[in-house]
Design an enzyme around this catalytic site. Structure first.
Site, PDB file in Angstrom:
ATOM      1  N   GLY A  95      55.738  38.501  38.866  1.00  0.00           N
ATOM      2  CA  GLY A  95      54.620  38.579  39.793  1.00  0.00           C
ATOM      3  C   GLY A  95      55.131  39.002  41.140  1.00  0.00           C
ATOM      4  CG  HIS A 153      52.070  39.678  33.784  1.00  0.00           C
ATOM      5  ND1 HIS A 153      52.107  40.589  32.757  1.00  0.00           N
ATOM      6  CD2 HIS A 153      52.391  40.376  34.901  1.00  0.00           C
ATOM      7  CE1 HIS A 153      52.461  41.784  33.235  1.00  0.00           C
ATOM      8  NE2 HIS A 153      52.651  41.678  34.528  1.00  0.00           N
ATOM      9  CB  SER A 174      57.982  45.153  43.655  1.00  0.00           C
ATOM     10  OG  SER A 174      57.035  45.111  42.617  1.00  0.00           O
ATOM     11  CB  SER A 175      58.651  48.688  39.213  1.00  0.00           C
ATOM     12  OG  SER A 175      58.259  47.489  38.587  1.00  0.00           O
ATOM     13  CG  ASP A 176      54.069  46.020  39.530  1.00  0.00           C
ATOM     14  OD1 ASP A 176      53.899  46.882  38.661  1.00  0.00           O
ATOM     15  OD2 ASP A 176      54.335  44.840  39.269  1.00  0.00           O
ATOM     16  CG  HIS A 196      48.904  45.392  33.385  1.00  0.00           C
ATOM     17  ND1 HIS A 196      49.491  46.512  33.914  1.00  0.00           N
ATOM     18  CD2 HIS A 196      49.626  44.355  33.847  1.00  0.00           C
ATOM     19  CE1 HIS A 196      50.540  46.152  34.654  1.00  0.00           C
ATOM     20  NE2 HIS A 196      50.648  44.850  34.612  1.00  0.00           N
ATOM     21  CG  HIS A 227      50.642  42.451  39.299  1.00  0.00           C
ATOM     22  ND1 HIS A 227      49.606  42.304  38.413  1.00  0.00           N
ATOM     23  CD2 HIS A 227      51.688  42.931  38.569  1.00  0.00           C
ATOM     24  CE1 HIS A 227      49.994  42.696  37.212  1.00  0.00           C
ATOM     25  NE2 HIS A 227      51.250  43.064  37.269  1.00  0.00           N
ATOM     26  CG  ASP A 273      31.871  27.488  45.361  1.00  0.00           C
ATOM     27  OD1 ASP A 273      30.759  27.643  45.889  1.00  0.00           O
ATOM     28  OD2 ASP A 273      32.223  26.404  44.836  1.00  0.00           O
ATOM     29  CE1 TYR A 330      33.397  23.144  50.666  1.00  0.00           C
ATOM     30  CE2 TYR A 330      35.074  24.494  51.717  1.00  0.00           C
ATOM     31  CZ  TYR A 330      34.724  23.469  50.854  1.00  0.00           C
ATOM     32  OH  TYR A 330      35.708  22.796  50.172  1.00  0.00           O
TER      33      TYR A 330
END
Lengths: 236, 236, 236, 236
Positions: free
Chosen positions: C32, C101, C78-80, C173, C99, C124, C231
């Site tokens: 992540g 999983h 990061s490859s993402d 994914h 990101h 909410d 709230y």
């Protein structure tokens, strides 16, 4: 009256086994109890009713004879005691009994469905499916309910060796397990919980899955139990 | 204005009960609230809105009267307060109210399906199925939504004793529970979460499972509640 | 080359948000990543590739410009990263991207099914269902896969305000979430995971359950977001 | 007899990998084992049978040659050893083997159903579905059961590269995984457990879900493995 001091070891084993229930996450609040027996002395040690595991100490464990007579002045005993006593009277080789409402085993008990032996994990500990009792009749519920809970269990084991299947699901209720002592009864409860959870996943993935074959059941059960066992550091 | 110092004990009980929500893993972030009431003084103590449990201290608890008037200058109060007040006004014997979004109870609430009494664990705490409210109408949502949430709960209990079924599922939303005090309301929430999870497993194993019979329900509920209770170290 | 020392705060926020992923049990191993942006300086801070959260410190965070040019000599990023950059370029108000999983959100992403708004917990935080992207084409996968992952997300949000639905399921994914900063992106990921788990339970209990009505969705979303929110301790 | 002191490092790696099983919650009691191999020296290190992970120290690890002859006087070895040895003899590039009864992977093994590649998390580690072996015949169970368990695994991999799919489900039983060393074998077991759980959720949400396409499988597997990998701080 017998000397309570003679049974320190039994009380400690029963106290420790009850505390283990919480450590193994099988119980919340005071939802479970473990007892133990000294068969030579004919003394049973049970959990006091409704006491939190955090507050449990060996001196709070209650000592009884086989008929349920309290041997030491002490706390009120677990309301499930008559069930435990009925199992000790009928299952001659057991040395400990455990009752919980652990979630996965309780799911099967509430569904009134036996847990089929769907894999070798189950077969390593239990020599066949985990049986479910008959639903209790109105008569059985009305009077001596806890004693009758023991009786429906014993009835269900008419043709089953309780040492080979050390667990039962009481219909609409939850599991009872047993073993050679209090710690063994808790171990059976831990394993039952895991195989119950795994069995539910298995039937979700493949609703028509059959139990494993007799040869595989024999292989796994007997490599861990009985005279030809070859698992562990010494044969049990 | 009344002296806030008189209610230290109530504030501490409400603060502790809110912190217990997190300890019992019923909530993440600030997703839950517990209140308490001193009926003699007609004072209600509620959680401040959106405050993290880690940061909650008794002095941050907000004191109100029955109509919702704040008695001490303090933090903004929980937006769910009007629901709590409506329950206190109508359920005369309750001393604490709890609201969470605990996952398993919320699954049933979102499914708008009551939790049938499928086993003795449920019967030990709740004397029948956990009811689900009607879905709220557009009118009920538009104005005074939180007050109307209380009203749909009260309406659902027209023929149910709230002390015998200390929990409800608000349709599309989640559970409210209550008890004789704040700690009891949280205990009901913990038990509800476990029976909700177990009930889901039960219907996955046996989709056609019926609720337990009246006699078994009576036996389990009444051995723990009311004048003939025989569970625990003293009758409650 | 810009002075890395200027962005200590951004690096710390991104580092802390990544570590929070593990604390919240959304990730195992290095599964992540969270990034953050300083829009005035046009600097993006991303996680280095494959570094364990235990070993992550602010000085290991990689700084980039909007086109992905590294601003400081540092670890491999990061490859993402191209996915994150595409989101920053198109969603003008977001300040952090996350990101993971996480299991329950990934179940829905793998099932290529949007998460319907089945209750107020969902409402909410998210003003409608959590959308799922189109499956990526062979062409989109072959070249610039991570950039194209960003493009299919942006395409899916053609008619959705990303600040009102700060989450998406990439088909086959897993989830991406975002927020006003790195911490907000992680909070969206935590909430998404819980509503994904609860939604699965809901459809198991009631397979035909409809999403909640528009009025209830408005009520819950708008009491926490926008100019009329009431709230928490102050309006956000 | 060879000098045991030469293999301290191997023993420590195998000991640590076994303890990791418990830390990662893949096992309860002594339900799992990890072994390692020094191929140059032709020495295999295995877990002793039935020893608790808490009590495991490097000096208790048992050293064997390829044919299963014990090289040092020590504890009785894991009953699964013949399975491990068969895998080392046939999968020439593996350096560690792991066996557990982790719940989610065991659900699929008990259901005798391969885990389809339903998402990129799976594809990041395994280059295709996780295969399930044939059910073992009565003959295979009767004699040399553990050796034959290895043989049915090897048979199943006749057309699969074990380094690309470092996991198998033994039908009616549970998972075996492997890797370049003992730690890698455990990592494969952890990842397998998570993808097994996620795959179950996926088919509950969408029972007709197809596996991901070949291009997406290639993209994810190959960005982490092989000569063109671009994930992490250095190519593996």
């Amino acid at each position: 009256m017998k000397d309570g001091f003679m049974y320190e070891e039994l009380k400690e084993a029963v106290c420790g086994a009850n505390i283990e229930l919480q450590k193994q996450k099988l119980v919340i609040y005071s939802w479970g109890n473990v007892s133990g027996i000294d068969r030579k002395a004919a003394v049973v040690a049970v959990k006091p009713s409704g006491v939190a595991y955090d507050k449990l100490t060996p001196d709070k464990i209650v000592l009884l004879d086989f008929d349920g007579n309290v041997l030491e002045k002490n706390l009120k005993l677990s309301s499930d005691t008559p069930t435990h006593l009925e199992l000790y009277r009928n299952f001659k080789d057991i040395g400990g009994v455990c009752h919980t409402h652990s979630p996965s085993a309780t799911m099967w008990a509430q569904a009134c469905r036996e847990i089929p032996c769907l894999g070798t994990t189950h077969a390593d500990y239990f020599y066949g499916p985990i049986p479910v009792t008959d639903m209790m009749t109105e008569e059985e519920i009305k009077n001596d309910y806890e004693l009758n809970t023991g009786k429906v269990i014993v009835k269900r084991f008419a043709n089953i060796d309780p040492m080979q299947i050390p667990a039962v699901l009481v219909a609409n209720h939850g599991p009872f397990t047993w073993g050679s002592g209090p710690a063994g009864a808790v171990e059976a409860a831990v394993v039952l919980e895991q195989i119950a959870a795994t069995a539910l996943g298995t039937i979700l993935i493949n609703p028509n899955m059959n139990p494993i074959g007799k040869k595989l059941l024999d292989k796994h059960y007997l490599r861990k139990h009985g005279k030809d066992a070859y698992y562990g550091q010494k044969s049990k």
